[in-house]
Write an enzyme that holds these catalytic residues in place. Structure first.
Site, mmCIF file in Angstrom:
data_model
loop_
_atom_site.group_PDB
_atom_site.id
_atom_site.type_symbol
_atom_site.label_atom_id
_atom_site.label_comp_id
_atom_site.label_asym_id
_atom_site.label_seq_id
_atom_site.Cartn_x
_atom_site.Cartn_y
_atom_site.Cartn_z
ATOM 1 N N GLN A 123 0.804 -1.141 -0.010
ATOM 2 C CA GLN A 123 -0.024 -0.026 0.007
ATOM 3 C C GLN A 123 0.786 1.291 -0.009
ATOM 4 O O GLN A 123 1.746 1.411 0.820
ATOM 5 C CB GLN A 123 -0.910 0.120 1.139
ATOM 6 C CG GLN A 123 -0.275 -0.232 2.409
ATOM 7 C CD GLN A 123 -1.238 0.027 3.713
ATOM 8 O OE1 GLN A 123 -1.900 0.929 3.583
ATOM 9 N NE2 GLN A 123 -1.149 -0.681 4.738
ATOM 10 N N SER A 126 0.626 6.201 3.047
ATOM 11 C CA SER A 126 1.047 7.451 3.834
ATOM 12 C C SER A 126 2.253 8.279 3.185
ATOM 13 O O SER A 126 2.797 7.498 2.253
ATOM 14 C CB SER A 126 1.786 6.741 5.104
ATOM 15 O OG SER A 126 0.725 6.312 5.774
ATOM 16 N N SER A 158 4.014 -0.799 4.092
ATOM 17 C CA SER A 158 4.095 -2.147 4.345
ATOM 18 C C SER A 158 4.239 -3.127 3.089
ATOM 19 O O SER A 158 3.686 -2.986 2.139
ATOM 20 C CB SER A 158 2.998 -2.651 5.204
ATOM 21 O OG SER A 158 2.947 -2.036 6.226
ATOM 22 N N GLU A 241 -9.956 -1.996 5.998
ATOM 23 C CA GLU A 241 -8.760 -2.116 7.045
ATOM 24 C C GLU A 241 -8.997 -2.210 8.402
ATOM 25 O O GLU A 241 -8.687 -2.923 9.232
ATOM 26 C CB GLU A 241 -7.526 -1.191 6.423
ATOM 27 C CG GLU A 241 -6.353 -1.319 7.220
ATOM 28 C CD GLU A 241 -5.451 -0.208 6.885
ATOM 29 O OE1 GLU A 241 -5.672 0.912 6.567
ATOM 30 O OE2 GLU A 241 -4.191 -0.411 7.138
#
Lengths: 376, 304
Positions: A123, A126, A158, A241
């Site tokens: 992903q 951020s 991650s 999530e």
């Protein structure tokens, strides 16, 4: 009101239990190159036996399993101490997003290799200056012939150290306010202009990474939903999530049972009795809460802001459970690899996927309807 | 699996909330605390008519033959509205201890029962108004007449010499009812605090706009929301009733207590006055958290 498991679901659970008992093995950490490869193989093995994505349609390697069956599978999975899921970002965040907002072509192209572990997704969510504030994202995408050029920096991503592809939001309309003008992209991490810099986590392994994009070409086919509608698309992913999919109760129940066993093996010390009991009670509460949610969804309800209640609760439960285990172990706690790894992993819970503070704001404003704080 | 309240259970809950919401239960609780039982007994009669005391009594004995989940629905409402009296003792425990015409009288609301189960329940609640004081073997006991003061003035307690100790499914049903009562009180404390935080301003803004207040209340929501499925799970669990009831009591007690402390903090000094209804729940929550087995007692049972 009942907790009865129907015959088909019980048979499904028994089949899963049997398969796991004869296939589960211990793998090295997925945050190492060697471990990542081993985890890919495990994903392929799961897919081969159609345990990789049980709730997906059969045409995408799934079993059309109900949510209850999926929960039962997860309980069996963690009770069997099966490996963590290296494909989890794809399976539980991008997958549901594609089912909700993707095109048929995207689903057919992306989902099968994802289910088999051939393409592992990271992903790219951020950014250094944004954190949980998705509306403050600065990375941009500029229109070009047949697609877009991506530029900017993503961080704390991650799986990115070893993953194949990434998904995330980029700003496509710099003049639009805050969360307007964002678009949801899928990008190849091996494309020209991409630089991945692994970041060691608390345990020293490169569990996440920074990703730098320098005019990286992404075709129109890899935009999910409408350009400029990325925020709306992303909310599906965020609810997934925070909600059910990433942290099913199975993991906590299994860990709580191991904690109770550990406590008994250590002579049932009175000093930690209450905390051990609380960990088990909380895991059981979370399981039953989830059963309630699943029952509600089965009757046509929707997953709303209560997914924040969910996330706030399990992130605390996970930390408390592992802290207690280390305390039960006493001086041996700092050297117990299993519990130490679980503890370090738990510490990320109150931070990622929206921090505890963000979840509390969501609960207060959207569930309790308290007034929004004045924002500059 | 259908782990949701049925339409009938929702209707039952709505009926009780409507009945109690219009009954000035706070005045009844204050009068009860002063030893004036008339208002409370009138309320008792209305609750009996709604079926509360016959839930666990067989139809043949004049009851409804309902289940533990219905009991939880009722006790959430009783706790929410701070209804006084030996509620768990009469509606949850006594049905397993009484027989014949006394059981029918209980279901009809004519007989109030109270129970002792030392050491977890050492004193008899409202023995002065109850028609019968029982231990868990079903034996009738005589209570002393001198009142023992509780932190909750509406809990009027009396010593009972020589009552025998016994744990049983009836004890566990009492624990479940008390846990549901705690959850209901916690929900009232949350609802009232949220309403107050929206209406009360300081420094030119509603206090509910400040994160310091929001985050306290969000934690209360989380505790109550996760305690509720434990109660219903215990009510419908097969074979693990005692363990699940204990888990429910621990978490409902903790969640309600957090709701009480938070409510006081959100309300400030006004919540510390005897005039405000907050105190009726705050003291009851503290008392019930230790009644019918302390947190430590129930945590030990969870791990057994």
């Amino acid at each position: 009101m009942d907790l009865d498991i129907d015959e088909a679901s019980a048979a499904f659970r028994d089949e899963a239990r049997e398969w796991l008992a004869s296939h589960v093995r211990v793998l090295p950490s997925m945050d190492t190159a060697e471990g990542f490869t081993a985890h890919r193989e495990w994903e392929a093995e799961l897919a081969e036996a159609r345990w990789s994505v049980v709730s997906w349609p059969a045409e995408y390697h799934g079993r059309d399993a109900s949510m209850l069956q999926w929960l039962l599978f997860e309980e069996e999975y963690y009770a069997a101490r099966a490996p963590g899921r290296v494909s989890q970002n794809g399976l539980f965040m991008l997958g549901p997003t594609l089912f909700a907002h993707g095109t048929q072509e995207q689903r057919d192209r992306i989902l099968p290799p994802m289910a088999r572990g051939e393409q592992v997704w990271a992903q790219a969510w951020s950014e250094p200056e944004a954190g949980s504030d998705i509306a403050a994202l600065r990375s941009t995408a500029v229109r070009t012939d047949g697609g877009w050029l991506l530029s900017g920096q993503k961080t704390w991503s991650s799986r990115a150290s070893f993953a194949d592809r990434a998904f995330g939001l980029f700003r496509t309309d710099p003049s639009a306010q805050r969360h307007h003008g964002l678009t949801y992209f899928m990008a190849d991490l091996r494309a020209d202009g991409v630089t991945v810099r692994p970041i060691p986590q608390l345990d020293g392994e490169p569990g996440f990474a920074e990703i730098f994009f320098d005019d990286v070409f992404v075709p129109d086919a890899d935009v999910i939903g409408e350009a400029g509608q990325g925020w709306k698309v992303a909310m599906t992913t965020a609810n997934n999530e925070r909600g059910l999919s990433l942290r099913s109760p199975g993991r906590f129940l299994a860990a709580a049972s191991r904690l109770v066993d550990l406590w008994r093996a250590e002579g049932a010390p009175e000093s930690t009795k209450d905390r051990v009991a609380d960990a088990w009670i909380s895991a059981r509460a979370y399981q039953l809460y989830t059963f309630g949610t699943v029952s509600r969804l089965a009757e046509g309800g929707e997953l709303g802001p209560e997914s924040s209640v969910n996330k706030l609760f399990w992130s605390h439960l996970d930390v408390a459970l592992h802290e207690t285990a280390l305390d039960v172990l006493g001086p041996a706690g700092e050297t117990d690899e299993d519990w130490v790894n679980g503890y370090l992993f738990s510490l990320a819970g109150p931070i990622y996927g929206g921090t505890d503070q963000i979840q509390r704001n969501t609960i207060a404003e959207r569930l309790l309807k308290l007034p929004r704080e004045a924002r500059r | 699996m259908r782990f949701q309240l049925s339409p009938e259970q929702r209707q039952f809950s709505a009926t009780l909330h409507e009945l109690l919401g219009g009954a000035d239960t706070a005045a009844a609780a204050r009068a009860w605390a002063a030893g004036e039982h008339d208002r409370g007994l009138k309320l008792w009669r209305a609750l009996a008519d709604a079926g509360v005391f016959g839930l666990l009594v067989a139809e043949a004995d004049g009851g409804l033959g309902a289940g533990a989940a219905d009991l939880v629905v009722a006790f959430e409402a009783l706790g929410y509205h701070a209804v006084p009296g030996p509620l768990a003792e009469s509606a949850a425990v006594a049905p397993a201890l009484l027989t014949g015409h006394r059981l029918t009288s209980l279901a009809e609301g004519d007989l109030l029962a109270t129970v002792v189960a030392p050491p977890e329940v050492p004193l008899a609640l409202d023995a002065d108004v109850a028609g019968v004081v029982l231990d868990l073997t079903g034996a009738q006991c005589a209570a002393e007449t001198e009142l023992v003061r509780s932190i909750d003035p509406a809990r009027r307690l009396f010593r009972v010499p020589g009552a025998t100790e016994a744990q049983s499914p009836a004890f566990d049903t009492g624990v479940l009812a008390v846990a549901a009562q705690l959850l209901g009180a916690g929900q009232w404390l949350l609802d009232t605090s949220v309403a107050y935080a929206k209406q009360r301003s300081q420094y030119g803004r509603a206090i509910g706009e400040y994160q310091a207040i929001k985050h306290l209340l969000a934690d209360v929501v989380t505790g109550l929301e996760l305690a509720r499925p434990l109660l219903y799970g215990a009510a419908v669990a097969e074979g693990t009733f005692a363990r699940d009831v204990s888990a429910a009591k621990v978490m409902a007690g903790d969640a309600a207590y957090l709701a009480a402390r938070t409510a006081l903090q959100v309300h400030g000094a006004i919540g510390y006055t005897a005039e405000h209804d907050l105190g009726l729940r705050l003291t009851k929550v503290r008392a019930l958290a230790g009644a019918w087995g302390t947190g430590s007692f129930h945590r030990a049972r969870v791990l057994r």
